[in-house]
Design an enzyme around this catalytic site. Structure first.
Site, PDB file in Angstrom:
ATOM      1  N   HIS A   1       0.815  -1.214   0.000  1.00  8.65           N
ATOM      2  CA  HIS A   1       0.000   0.000   0.000  1.00  8.65           C
ATOM      3  C   HIS A   1       0.852   1.270   0.000  1.00  8.65           C
ATOM      4  CE1 HIS A   1      -3.800   1.845  -0.095  1.00  8.65           C
ATOM      5  NE2 HIS A   1      -4.439   1.076   0.761  1.00  8.65           N
TER       6      HIS A   1
ATOM      7  N   ASP B   1      -2.120   1.861  -4.903  1.00  8.52           N
ATOM      8  CA  ASP B   1      -3.405   2.250  -4.325  1.00  8.52           C
ATOM      9  C   ASP B   1      -4.445   1.168  -4.585  1.00  8.52           C
ATOM     10  OD1 ASP B   1      -2.358   4.668  -3.469  1.00  8.52           O
ATOM     11  OD2 ASP B   1      -2.853   5.671  -5.363  1.00  8.52           O
TER      12      ASP B   1
END
Length: 439
Positions: A411, A415
């Protein structure tokens, strides 16, 4: 008599120490020149060390799992004559046992949650129909498995712990069969369950087993360290989507029917084509993140790692330039790499440098998985088991073959929108498989 000190030689560029993963001798043993004495593992390979002299083993550097620095004492050997300086002989790297670590030394094997590995050669029929899969026979758990009983216990190979346990249980080791070259605890367990003269055991009862402490060494230690590093450094998230692979399965059957002398296709080559065709629009996924330097390298070529379960542990052989191969070439390379990894013949360059990893549990794929990223990569893809279920097509209910596809991402770099969009792009190709062959 004199004492000869054999020091651990330089066994690879940049290697400062090596781990003892196995001793072939013990204190008091007589060894001959060039006789194997220990197996040493580094980040790059496992090396078999041989005695440079003949004599009697007087001292060992440590136990299995201990680290020995280059130039430090490995063994001391009592030899005839005057003491001589220990030579630093060249050593042969056994690439058959190279772990899966990438060149950075920070890679980690990719595993689905709950543990498990990979059947790269599992055909789609098995993925769709796990009930048809018959577990491989294990000779250790069947009274007819293994070689004939041994004639005398003095000729039986077994560790002191196994002998002590057999004595406590009143088992004659000569009556215990083994599939290997020496008797293990598992062989004693099999004898208790299936051996002669054991009498009646109530349904549901099982043999009592003592607690065991298993030292985590060798490749198992590497896997443990790298899995922990991956989860510690990478904020994972996983996205799962359901894909209708009915048309893809039909196409696969047609291709196999006309394949001639080409290898039989499983779903994996077709999935890899879809992965490679969609990656140019999502370059952030085919990448490696050096978090120490704060640099993400987006790779133009797809070097696809294939998480593969072997007897030694989880390994990740790599398909180089997967984007340049057709489905038949991919099928051949998958089989070659899987066989090399499982037989211990994979070369070091075939086990490093992946830019994206694919992990599949084959017929054990489950409903969904949350695979762990192969650090320093930023994504890993995991197809799950194909099952047949009724679905609505308009107002009709028809049978369809469905498969969940999982993707775990870093992450810090990827995204959620990007990961979901990428899987939807793969889904479009798999549900309309003719598009796989359109430029």
């Amino acid at each position: 008599m004199a004492l000869f000190t054999f020091k651990l030689p330089d066994i690879g560029e940049g290697i400062a120490q090596a781990e003892i993963v196995g001793w072939h001798v013990k204190v008091g043993d007589r060894v001959e020149e060039d006789q194997p004495i220990a197996d040493m593992m580094t980040d790059k390979a496992t090396v078999e060390m041989e005695s440079p002299v003949a004599g009697t083993i007087m001292r060992l550097a440590g136990e299995e799992g201990d680290q020995v620095s280059i130039g430090a004492m490995l063994v001391e050997i009592e030899v005839e004559g005057e003491a001589v300086a220990a030579p630093m002989p060249p050593v042969e790297v056994i690439e058959a046992e190279v772990p899966f670590l990438p060149e950075t030394g920070r890679g980690t094997a990719s595993e689905a949650s709950g543990g498990g590995g990979e059947r790269l050669d599992a055909p789609l029929e098995e993925l769709a129909n796990p009930s048809n899969v018959v577990p491989e026979a294990n000779p250790l758990h069947h009274p007819s498995g293994g070689p004939p009983p041994r004639a005398g216990e003095d000729k039986i190979l077994a560790s002191p712990a196994v002998r002590a346990r057999a004595k406590d249980l009143g088992i004659d080791l000569a009556q215990v069969k083994s599939a290997g070259d020496h008797i293990r605890h598992a062989d004693l367990d099999a004898y208790l369950l299936y051996g002669q003269g054991q009498g009646y055991r109530a349904a549901g009862a099982s043999a009592r087993r003592p607690d065991e402490q298993v030292k985590v060494i060798g490749m198992r230690r590497r896997i443990a360290e790298n899995m922990a590093a991956s989860k510690r450094h990478i904020p994972h998230f996983t996205y799962v989507e359901e894909i209708d692979v009915t048309a893809l399965e039909t196409l696969r059957e047609q291709l196999n029917a006309s394949r001639g002398d080409k290898p039989k296709l499983t779903m994996l080559p077709l999935l890899i084509v879809a992965i490679c065709k969609t990656l140019p629009d999502f370059p952030m996924l085919n990448a490696r993140y050096d978090d120490e330097a704060g640099v993400v390298t987006r790779h133009g070529s797809v070097h696809l790692g294939l998480a593969t379960q072997t007897d030694a542990g989880l390994m990740v052989p790599v398909i180089r330039d997967a984007q340049d191969r057709n489905v038949w070439q991919l099928a051949s390379e998958i089989r070659r790499l899987a066989d090399a990894a499982r037989s211990g013949k994979a070369k070091s360059e075939e086990l490093s440098g992946s830019t994206l990893t694919l992990t599949s549990l084959g017929p054990l794929g489950g409903i969904a998985t949350t695979p762990v990223i192969n650090r320093p990569e930023v994504a890993i893809i995991g197809p799950n088991r194909v099952i047949e279920r009724p679905v609505f097509r308009g107002k009709e209910i028809v049978a369809a073959k469905l498969m969940n596809l999982s993707i775990s991402c870093d992450h810090r770099v990827v995204d959620g929108w990007d990961a979901a969009s990428y899987v939807q792009a793969i889904r479009k190709l798999l549900e309309n498989p003719a598009l796989l062959f359109v430029d």
